[in-house]
Design an enzyme around this catalytic site. Structure first.
Site, short mmCIF file in Angstrom:
data_model
loop_
_atom_site.label_atom_id
_atom_site.label_comp_id
_atom_site.label_asym_id
_atom_site.label_seq_id
_atom_site.Cartn_x
_atom_site.Cartn_y
_atom_site.Cartn_z
N HIS A 144 -15.79 8.70 30.63
CA HIS A 144 -14.32 8.83 31.07
C HIS A 144 -14.07 8.13 32.56
O HIS A 144 -12.85 8.34 32.98
CB HIS A 144 -13.69 10.29 31.19
CG HIS A 144 -13.59 10.71 29.85
ND1 HIS A 144 -14.78 10.96 28.85
CD2 HIS A 144 -12.63 11.16 28.96
CE1 HIS A 144 -14.35 11.35 27.60
NE2 HIS A 144 -13.19 11.77 27.73
N GLU A 158 -7.46 3.67 18.69
CA GLU A 158 -7.17 2.78 19.63
C GLU A 158 -7.22 1.45 19.27
O GLU A 158 -6.59 0.55 19.38
CB GLU A 158 -8.29 2.88 20.77
CG GLU A 158 -7.79 4.00 21.97
CD GLU A 158 -8.37 5.34 21.31
OE1 GLU A 158 -8.95 5.35 20.56
OE2 GLU A 158 -8.12 6.31 22.35
#
Ligand SMILES: Cc1ncc(C[n+]2csc(CCOP(=O)(O)OP(=O)(O)O)c2C)c(N)n1
Lengths: 369, 333
Positions: B129, B60
């Site tokens: 998450h 990322e």
């Protein structure tokens, strides 16, 4: 060759001793005037920084001042290779690249003073010089944070269909940041025309490279091998070598769209920044003096030019004098320039707000205004 | 007007923008060959090929930073985060670089990047998450944060985000991806395209007794709660959908407060330093005299997301919690 990097040198450029880089094709293209110009650029950087140091010590500037003195041959050598689609990005030690890419001393000095006439209107400071019109994308303050940006500039070059490259500089400390490894992986994976240049001055702040990077004897650039990327080690005090080997990497970028990692050995004479209170503690006086005496890139290049018959000592002195005058004039310009207005704090945050377009009328961009 | 899913609406927006501007490129984990972890990019790689739709490694910081660099040079990357929770991995690039490069360069450099993906809890995937980080990014000048609640808004806001010349972070919602709304085709529109300007809130339901101010999936829960409150308690509730957190439609917020004089903020952020804290402050500063009672809030209960499917729905704002809070407020009609 800096002592602490001898092992790196052994790995790749030990043979460089035997090579006469002045005879490399890219260097044979240099006219005597070009060569003197390279000298002038190095001197301008040094004078600019010496004068800025003087003013910094008078307390007229804020923040950090990371001086590039000792490393000038790296910026001047690599920036002298710029073509229309070659882009440059570096870390916070960014004055040298800025001047070498043609930024004006006035706008640079004014930025140090935090004045409205500065290249970033006083909003960036020493660590954040930019000149996108000269393909210079800054000046970045987070160690290693600029390396994905460099890969992105190269991605942009390729995406837009240009034959170009991005030279992305960092210090030896940056190579231990995760972002750098991610950038290397992407560059290798996607064939990005990026050249990562590690300006190895031996230290990150007070920590020597030996104490910060695993496996130093291989050379810092050698980590590129794990990503299938070409690498090399360069003696950063020899402008011929810097240019010849960087050009090789740029040609790889231009013609094959492949990345390269270059480690350019160099040395900084001053502390990490002017605020580095320990500047004289982690390196011995002898070490610093030896570099200044034996490895100064300005003296080395001056001697070469005198030997080659392109420069006399008097001419060198004249160049020195002019650069000093230019730097002093830039300090005067900076001193006399106004600070930004307090209202300017709110400019340059959002594109449409600056342009007063209809879009800017929707919603509130700032609270408590 | 066809009924299409939130996911399809996003897909249409991406496809139309790829067609419109040759510099738009989609990059992210699994966006190409796999057709998107949540199938938002389904079919786009097959149609537009390797140059326009690119699979990124799980990296990322690397690929978002790369997108920022490319955007400075004029590419218009639309980056997918598999979950907004992973934005934390790329935080340096998203905040230190994307948000500030324009400012630090004195306006010399634009950064027209879009980062998008699902940001929400409620899918029983545990604490790492389930983040809803709109408050973190909205607090950073230089960034724009958009949270669409319907398919219609998702399409219109996504197209506006891609055309925007600043970094825009679009936070979608996994629980809405499969829901359907009416979205006009371009042929049905006078303007020829659905583009919703950022910074314009939408009054999703008119009412006179209470204003619920919400964004994202909380809008949908609030609309359901408004029906219950009307049917069971005779309360006439207005629901204002912020649509974008920054820029924020302050005028619409103040207008609804001045109309109903009662406010409930419903926000999937947690209460501490969340979006609702900010909105409550604005109302208090600028419309205090218009309030009949205290500003109240329904937020995600202030703990990391619990996994348990039996409990997580209660941790989030939901119809029951909203109705109960409104009844607590004892609003006089
Ligand atoms: C992520 C991050 N950590 C720490 C710092 C503080 N810092 C600034 S420069 C520096 C040393 C970096 O050294 P190096 O990369 O070798 O570059 P040099 O200064 O030698 O040119 C440190 C620790 C920072 N700016 N960013």
């Amino acid at each position: 060759m800096p002592a602490q990097n001898k092992t790196n040198a052994d790995k790749k450029s030990a043979c460089s001793k035997a090579v006469d880089y002045s005879q490399a094709e890219i260097n044979k293209q240099l006219t005597p005037e070009d060569k003197v110009e390279l000298y002038r650029q190095m001197v301008r950087i040094r004078k600019f920084e010496q004068i800025s140091l003087k003013y910094y010590n008078q307390g007229v500037m804020g923040g950090f001042l990371h001086l590039y003195i000792g490393q000038e041959a790296v910026a001047v050598g690599t920036c002298s290779l710029k073509g229309d689609h070659d882009h440059y990005i570096t870390t916070y030690r960014d004055h040298g690249h800025a001047l070498a890419l043609g930024m004006n001393m006035n706008e640079c000095m004014a930025e140090l003073f935090g004045k409205a006439t500065g290249c970033s209107k006083g909003k960036g400071g020493s660590m954040h010089f930019f000149a996108p019109d000269k393909n210079y994308w800054g000046g970045h303050g987070i160690v290693g944070g600029q390396t994905p940006l460099g890969a992105g500039l190269a991605y942009g070059v390729k995406y837009l269909g240009h034959k170009g490259s991005c030279l992305c500089y960092m210090g030896d400390g940056a190579i231990n940041q995760g972002a750098y490894h991610e950038a290397l992986n992407l560059a290798g994976l996607w064939d990005l025309p990026v050249i990562f240049i590690i300006e190895n001055n031996g230290y990150s702040m007070g920590t020597s490279q030996k104490r910060s990077s695993a496996h130093p004897e291989e050379g810092l650039a050698a980590r590129a091998e794990g990503y299938g990327i070409e690498w090399d080690v360069i003696n950063g005090e020899n402008i011929y070598e810097v240019r010849a080997k960087t050009w090789e990497a740029m040609e790889r970028a231009h013609n094959e769209s492949r990345p390269t990692v270059l480690e350019i050995d160099t040395y900084r004479y001053y502390g990490h920044s002017v605020a580095d209170a320990n500047a004289k503690k982690y390196r011995s006086k002898e070490e610093i003096e030896r570099y200044q005496r034996e490895h100064d890139p300005l003296k080395i290049w001056q001697n070469i030019l005198i030997e080659e018959g392109h420069l006399t000592e008097d001419e060198a002195k004249q160049i020195d004098k002019e650069a000093k005058e230019e730097a002093l004039a830039s300090a005067k310009f900076a001193e006399e320039s106004p600070y930004p207005e307090v209202a300017d704090i709110m400019d340059d945050i959002y594109y449409e707000v600056d342009r007063g377009t209809d879009k800017a009328k929707h919603g509130k961009y700032f609270f408590n205004d | 007007m066809p009924l299409i899913t939130y996911r399809q609406a996003l897909n249409e927006a991406l496809a139309e923008e790829i067609e419109r501007d040759e510099n738009v490129v989609l990059i992210g984990e699994e966006v190409a060959e796999y057709n998107g972890a949540y199938k938002v990019t389904e079919g786009l790689w097959a149609k537009y090929g390797d140059k326009r739709v690119v699979d990124a490694p799980i990296s990322e910081a690397g690929f978002i930073g790369m997108g920022v660099g490319a955007s400075m040079l004029g590419v218009r990357p639309v980056m997918e985060l598999m979950f907004w929770s992973f934005a934390y991995v790329a935080m340096d690039q998203m905040i230190n670089n994307a948000a500030t490069v324009r400012y630090m360069s004195g306006g010399l450099i634009n950064c027209p990047i879009v980062v998008r993906g699902p940001a929400n809890g409620g899918t029983n995937v545990g604490a790492t998450h389930s983040h809803t980080p709109e408050n973190l990014f909205a607090s950073m000048p230089g960034l724009k944060v958009v949270v669409p609640a319907t398919a219609y808004d998702a399409k219109g806001l996504m197209k506006a985000a891609i055309r925007d010349d600043d970094p825009v972070y679009v936070m979608e919602n996994t629980l809405l991806y499969g829901e359907k709304w009416e979205v006009p085709t371009n042929d049905e529109l006078e303007e020829g395209e659905l583009v919703i300007p950022l910074g314009v809130a939408d009054l999703k339901r008119e009412g006179t007794d209470l204003s619920i101010i919400a964004h994202g999936r909380c809008v949908i829960e609030s609309l359901k709660a408004a029906e219950v409150l009307k049917h069971d308690h005779g309360l006439d509730v207005e629901v204002l959908d912020l649509r974008s957190i920054r820029p924020l439609d302050e005028d619409a917020i103040l207008a609804t407060v001045r109309k109903t004089n009662n406010v409930l903020l419903v926000d999937e952020n947690r209460p501490f330093c969340g979006v609702s804290s900010m909105i409550a402050t604005i109302i208090q500063e600028k419309a205090f005299d218009d309030l009949d009672g205290p500003i109240m809030r329904v937020n995600t209960i202030d703990a990391p997301a619990i996994y348990s499917p039996g409990v997580e729905p209660h941790q989030l704002p939901n119809v029951d919690r909203i109705v109960a809070k409104v009844l607590d407020m004892q609003i006089s009609k």
